[in-house]
Motif scaffolding. Structure first.
Motif: not given
Length: 341
Positions: A163, A165, A168, A295, A326
């Protein structure tokens, strides 16, 4: 006798062991009508030649092709979401999914042979740290591999699903900054894990963009587990200048932080704001419900399953690494910082 670099056949193994092909087949299939000494000899020859049985062909209406979905020990809410996504995608195309827990990582050749001999078409490894030996064994066995949220990527061409990350981590920290928090800490998973590093970099980027320093004591790493959240949260909350907000690398860590706060008589979110990562069912069941980074775990399971089947069919894929988006989900565990803090 030197071992041929070519892929060994049953006849090769049988000739070296001085037995019939039928006997070797019985040993591979676990039949009991083979003398112990003969079985031991055949097994040693199978290991010597690194024998891998050919993939079974699926006959229409007979049997079921399977994909191995392998986790590290300790299933949790994250694992459940991945499983549901993979199983759902497999059901759509008539493929079975076998869920397993990774065991002895040292017997790489036997491990790969076992997967192939069991009829697996591909392996999906979740948050796993794969060694070069394991990757080589899978390659020799011609078993396609897809990794979800890899802890490491020892080879650039390993196919992985993850994802966004970094994005996020950036969103989680920006949310806390927008609420007026400046003493923001981070508790994540293994320091060397690729997904953890990306979330940490997102956190740092958000802090730096606002000119807010990241104190060395404000970054804690461990594993993506509840008790690491309790331990890391305890360390942070016992600092002379404790944080007013904590970004946790997963929902399970976030719940551990909540417990550490409860033990110290701190209220969530009045005294401490917490943001998690994953948006598992635990985030919604928490009290108060957890603000977190969603996620798309089920979709990651689905994409991994479809990608594994494409690799097993010899198809080309567009990218060896796929990142799904995300999203910040605001719930009750975050609130504006207290005036003057």
């Amino acid at each position: 006798m030197p071992v041929s670099p070519r892929r060994a056949t049953l006849a090769t193994v049988a000739a070296s062991a001085g037995v019939s092909v039928a006997t070797v087949s019985k040993v591979l299939n676990g039949r009991s009508d083979v003398a112990p000494a003969t079985r031991s000899l055949v097994q040693s020859m199978l290991q010597r030649y690194d024998y891998v049985a050919p993939s079974p062909r699926r006959v229409e209406g007979v049997g079921l092709s399977t994909v191995e979905l392998q986790f590290e020990p300790g299933l949790n809410g994250y694992s459940t979401e991945i499983i549901q996504g993979a199983v759902g995608a497999a059901a759509e195309v008539g493929v079975g999914v076998v869920v397993s827990i990774r065991g002895d990582a040292d017997r790489t050749a036997a491990w790969a042979r076992g997967l192939m001999n069991a009829g697996r078409r591909a392996l999906i490894a979740v948050t796993s740290e794969l060694t070069s030996g394991q990757l080589s064994a899978l390659s020799r066995a011609r078993l396609p591999l897809v990794v979800i949220d890899p802890l490491n990527l020892p080879r650039a061409r390993i196919t992985s699903i993850g994802a966004t990350n970094f994005a996020g981590g950036l969103s989680a920290t920006q949310h806390l900054l927008s609420l007026g928090h400046r003493r923001i800490a981070y508790i994540g998973g293994p320091a060397t894990a690729a997904c953890n590093q990306a979330r940490l970099h997102g956190y740092r980027a958000a802090m730096e963009s606002e000119g807010v320093p990241v104190l060395p004591d404000y970054v804690q790493t461990g594993s993506f587990r509840y008790y690491d959240g309790v331990a890391g949260g305890s360390v942070l909350l016992d600092l002379p200048q404790a944080p007013t907000a904590i970004f946790a690398g997963c929902d399970e860590i976030a719940l551990g932080v909540k417990e550490a706060a409860r033990e110290r008589g701190l209220r969530i979110p009045e005294d401490l704001s917490i943001v998690g990562f994953d948006d598992t069912h635990l985030a919604q069941m928490a009290s108060p419900p957890l603000t977190t980074i969603r996620q798309p775990l089920r979709e990651m399971g689905r994409v991994a399953l479809r990608t594994a089947l494409r690799l097993a069919a010899g198809e080309k894929i567009d990218s060896h690494h796929v990142e799904l988006a995300t999203e910040l989900v605001v719930r009750g565990s975050t609130a504006p910082a207290s005036p003057g803090v």
